[in-house]
Scaffold this active site. Structure first.
Site, short mmCIF file in Angstrom:
data_model
loop_
_atom_site.label_atom_id
_atom_site.label_comp_id
_atom_site.label_asym_id
_atom_site.label_seq_id
_atom_site.Cartn_x
_atom_site.Cartn_y
_atom_site.Cartn_z
N CYS A 172 0.86 -1.19 0.00
CA CYS A 172 0.00 0.00 0.00
C CYS A 172 0.89 1.23 0.00
O CYS A 172 1.61 1.48 0.96
CB CYS A 172 -0.88 -0.05 1.25
SG CYS A 172 -1.95 1.38 1.43
N CYS A 196 -2.76 15.03 3.47
CA CYS A 196 -3.81 15.02 2.46
C CYS A 196 -4.71 16.21 2.70
O CYS A 196 -5.05 16.53 3.84
CB CYS A 196 -4.62 13.73 2.55
SG CYS A 196 -5.92 13.63 1.30
N CYS A 256 -11.09 14.24 5.05
CA CYS A 256 -12.19 13.34 5.41
C CYS A 256 -12.18 13.17 6.93
O CYS A 256 -11.13 12.97 7.53
CB CYS A 256 -12.03 11.98 4.73
SG CYS A 256 -11.97 12.12 2.94
FE1 SF4 Z 1 -7.26 11.91 2.05
FE2 SF4 Z 1 -9.78 11.30 2.61
FE3 SF4 Z 1 -8.22 9.49 1.42
FE4 SF4 Z 1 -7.81 10.19 3.99
S1 SF4 Z 1 -9.60 9.14 3.14
S2 SF4 Z 1 -6.26 9.96 2.41
S3 SF4 Z 1 -8.35 12.39 3.95
S4 SF4 Z 1 -8.89 11.47 0.57
#
Ligand code: SF4
Ligand code: SAH
Length: 355
Positions: free
Chosen positions: A106, A113, A117
Site C-alpha cells: 500500500c 492530504c 475526510c
Molecule cells: Fe485523504 Fe480522505 Fe483518502 Fe484520507 S480518506 S487519504 S483524507 S482522501
C-alpha cells in the site's frame, strides 16, 4: 554545483532522452533501465555491462535514491509498516499486507492530504506536498529490498504481487506524478507488476477519474462511504465540490468502452452515521440507477487517537452486507490488518496533528 538528477524521477522516454543528450546510444538507456528496475541496483559501479567511463559519467551527474527507512514495525498478523523519509526530511508511511503466497503493498502519493475526510487519520494531518515520481516508485522498491525480490520475479512467484494506491494522500490530486510512477512500476522490462494487479483509490475527484484510468490502465476504487449527498457531505468535504451524481457519471463513462472493468466501491461503516438497512437499500438503488458493474468492499472503521467515530457492530455490518449481496453485488467485509501497529486503512500518519 548543480544538484544531480534523480533517475527514478524519469519515465522511460525521458531517461532515453537524457542518456542520448550526454552522447550515449539509446540502448544504453535500456540497459540502465534494467539495472534500476529489473535488478534493483542503486550503485552505478556495479552495472557491469556499462563501460567504466560511462559509469563514472553517471555517478558524477545522476543519483538513484531510495527513501530512507526510519522505522519498521511488524504486526502480530505479519503486516509490515515502514516510516520512510525523503531527501527534504518529509515522511510518509507504507504498508505491506501479506496473504498466503502473495500480498499487496500500500503506497502513498502525498505527504498528508488536503481532503480532510473526518474519519481519516491522514486527513487530520496538514497537507504538505505531493510526492515526486521517484518517491512513489521508490516506496515499492524499498519493499522489494526488504523482501529480497530482485531481480524481478515472475508473476507467479512474487510475494509482493499487488499494489494498492491507498496510503496517504489523494492520488488524483497528484495525477501527473502518479501516472508516470505507475507506468514505471508496470513496465514489463523492469518492475513489471501487471496493471490488473494495481488498484488506485480516489475520494472522488470526478473530472479526473476517466483520464487517470486511461493513462494508467489500472483498476479503480472509489471511496463512496455514503448512499446520498447529505451523509457524504457530513463526512467528506470533497462531496461539496463533486457530488455523488458526478462521481457516478465518471464511473459509468470509464466503464462504457470495456465491460471487464469492475469498480470497487469502498464503504466505511460508521456507527449510527451510514450503516442502517435504509442506507444499504438506498445504496443499491443508487448503483442500479447508474447501471454500474461494481462490487463493494465494506470496511469496518479503524479508530485512531482522537477520532470521534465508532465502528458499527458486527451484526449491523453483516446485515448491511447481506442486503447488498441479495441485490447482486459482492460485498465482502474487509478484515482489518495491522491494527496493533496502526497500519490499517485510514490509520496512517507521519506527523503531529494540525496546529
Ligand atoms: Fe485523504 Fe480522505 Fe483518502 Fe484520507 S480518506 S487519504 S483524507 S482522501
Ligand atoms: N485518498 C484515497 C486513498 C487512500 S485512503 C481515498 O480516500 O480513496 C484508503 C481507504 O481507507 C479509503 O477508502 C478511505 O476512505 C479509507 N479510510 C480512511 N480512514 C479510515 C478509517 N479510519 N478506517 C477505515 N478506513 C478508512
Amino acid at each position: 554545483m548543480t544538484e544531480k538528477l534523480e533517475l527514478t524521477d524519469l519515465t522511460k522516454d525521458e531517461l532515453t532522452a537524457e542518456i542520448t543528450k550526454i552522447g550515449e546510444k539509446a540502448f544504453r538507456a535500456k540497459q540502465l533501465w534494467q539495472w534500476i528496475y529489473y535488478r534493483g541496483e542503486t550503485d552505478f559501479d556495479k552495472m557491469s555491462n556499462l563501460s567504466l567511463a560511462l559509469r563514472q559519467k553517471l555517478s558524477e551527474n545522476y543519483t538513484i535514491t531510495r527513501p530512507k527507512i526510519i522505522t519498521e514495525q511488524v504486526s502480530i498478523d505479519k503486516t509490515r509498516k515502514w516510516l520512510l523519509e525523503f531527501k527534504d526530511g518529509e515522511r510518509v508511511e507504507m504498508v505491506y499486507i501479506p496473504e498466503k503466497d502473495r500480498g499487496a503493498v500500500c503506497i502513498s502519493t502525498q505527504v498528508g492530504c488536503a481532503m480532510g475526510c473526518r474519519f481519516c487519520h491522514t486527513g487530520s494531518q496538514k497537507f504538505t506536498r505531493n510526492l515526486t515520481v521517484g518517491e512513489i516508485v521508490g516506496q515499492f522498491m524499498v519493499a522489494r529490498d526488504t523482501y529480497n525480490e530482485w531481480p524481478s520475479p515472475t508473476d507467479e512467484t512474487r510475494y509482493l504481487s499487488n499494489i494498492v494506491v491507498m496510503g496517504m494522500g489523494e492520488p488524483l490530486n497528484n495525477l501527473d506524478n502518479v501516472v508516470k510512477a505507475l507506468n514505471i512500476i508496470t513496465d514489463n522490462e523492469g518492475i513489471s507488476i501487471s496493471r490488473r494487479r494495481v488498484t488506485m483509490s480516489t475520494s472522488g475527484i470526478a473530472p479526473r477519474i476517466v483520464e487517470a484510468l486511461q493513462k494508467t490502465g489500472v483498476r479503480l476504487a472509489v471511496s463512496l462511504h455514503a448512499p446520498n449527498n447529505t451523509i457524504r457531505s457530513q463526512i467528506m468535504p470533497i462531496n461539496d465540490k463533486f457530488k455523488i451524481e458526478e462521481v457516478m457519471k465518471a464511473c459509468a463513462e470509464y466503464q462504457k468502452g470495456d465491460h471487464s472493468r469492475y469498480i470497487t466501491f469502498e464503504y466505511l461503516l460508521l456507527k449510527g452515521i451510514n450503516d442502517s438497512e435504509e442506507n444499504a437499500k438506498e445504496l443499491v438503488s443508487l448503483l442500479k440507477k447508474n447501471k454500474l458493474r461494481a462490487l463493494f468492499n465494506l470496511i469496518p472503521f479503524n479508530p485512531w487517537p482522537g477520532c470521534s467515530f465508532a465502528p458499527s457492530d458486527r451484526k449491523t455490518v453483516e446485515a448491511f452486507s447481506e442486503i447488498l449481496e441479495k441485490a447482486g453485488f459482492a460485498a465482502p467485509i474487509r478484515v482489518a490488518r495491522g491494527q496493533d501497529i496502526l497500519a490499517a486503512c485510514g490509520q496512517l500518519k507521519s506527523k503531529h496533528p494540525k496546529a
